[in-house]
Write an enzyme that holds these catalytic residues in place. Structure first.
Site, PDB file in Angstrom:
ATOM      1  N   ASP A  83       1.881 -36.338 -39.690  1.00 23.62           N
ATOM      2  CA  ASP A  83       3.089 -35.684 -40.190  1.00 23.62           C
ATOM      3  C   ASP A  83       2.812 -34.214 -40.453  1.00 23.62           C
ATOM      4  O   ASP A  83       1.668 -33.822 -40.681  1.00 23.62           O
ATOM      5  CB  ASP A  83       3.572 -36.367 -41.477  1.00 23.62           C
ATOM      6  CG  ASP A  83       4.991 -35.973 -41.843  1.00 23.62           C
ATOM      7  OD1 ASP A  83       5.812 -35.762 -40.921  1.00 23.62           O
ATOM      8  OD2 ASP A  83       5.295 -35.895 -43.049  1.00 23.62           O
ATOM      9  N   GLU A  84       3.862 -33.410 -40.434  1.00 20.12           N
ATOM     10  CA  GLU A  84       3.785 -31.962 -40.692  1.00 20.12           C
ATOM     11  C   GLU A  84       2.739 -31.299 -39.801  1.00 20.12           C
ATOM     12  O   GLU A  84       1.924 -30.486 -40.237  1.00 20.12           O
ATOM     13  CB  GLU A  84       3.500 -31.694 -42.182  1.00 20.12           C
ATOM     14  CG  GLU A  84       4.525 -32.272 -43.126  1.00 20.12           C
ATOM     15  CD  GLU A  84       5.911 -31.634 -43.053  1.00 20.12           C
ATOM     16  OE1 GLU A  84       6.084 -30.651 -42.304  1.00 20.12           O
ATOM     17  OE2 GLU A  84       6.816 -32.123 -43.749  1.00 20.12           O
TER      18      GLU A  84
END
Length: 193
Positions: free
Chosen positions: A93-94
């Protein structure tokens, strides 16, 4: 176009799936949905996020809707390789906050037969391609661009407009610091300044 229904989830074929878009577009929600399906299929799943992302939790990937899954925060993309031994599915994620080495890490993992699912902002608040995301989109087997809803007009939003004065590219934020805008509204807001 990527169709998860056609994917044999028990196959050990490496692949890279990228989920990109603006803030508040549901990237993390889609990442969590795919990871939970892999867990349901009894696949070994490892989830990583950049250590700097502590907005909702230090050790969980959390969507804006407050859905969460346990993850391992890492400082550098090379840590993903070190900590993913035995995994069949890797979630990241991110991804925009990682170093450029993430592209090679994901390629390496997919070449080993691992399914790699990545979520991240494709552009920063200035509409500049963000971190390793362009490279990840280029090497991906599948890319899906999700959209938020423009808070000004209700059309599909591609851009993350920063509401506070801060010129740093990396600034963690939520609805007080950012809002999703469509192209027309983004250009209108920029011309007002």
């Amino acid at each position: 176009m990527y169709n998860e229904n056609k994917l044999n989830e028990t196959a050990r074929t490496g692949r890279i799936e990228v989920i990109c878009g603006s803030m508040f577009s549901g990237k993390t929600e889609e990442l969590l949905r795919r990871l939970r399906r892999a867990q349901f299929a009894r696949q070994t799943v490892e989830i990583f996020k950049p250590a700097i992302d502590t907005r909702y939790s230090e050790e969980e990937v959390v969507s804006h809707d407050k859905n969460a899954i346990l993850s391992t925060p890492v400082e550098h993309s090379s840590n993903v390789l070190l900590l993913s031994s035995g995994a069949e599915v890797i979630g990241i994620d991110e991804a925009q906050f990682f170093d450029m080495g993430l592209v090679d890490v994901c390629q390496n993992l997919a070449d080993q037969g691992i399914r790699v699912i990545i979520a991240g902002l494709d552009m920063d608040f200035k509409r500049i391609p963000f971190g390793p995301m362009p490279g990840l989109c280029a090497i991906a087997d599948d890319v899906i661009k999700v959209h938020a809803i423009c808070v000004r007009c209700g059309n599909l939003a591609n851009y993350s407009h920063r509401l506070v004065k801060n010129d740093k590219q990396v600034m963690l934020g939520e609805t007080d610091e950012y809002q999703p805008l469509c192209r027309k509204c983004y250009l209108e807001v920029k011309s007002e300044k």
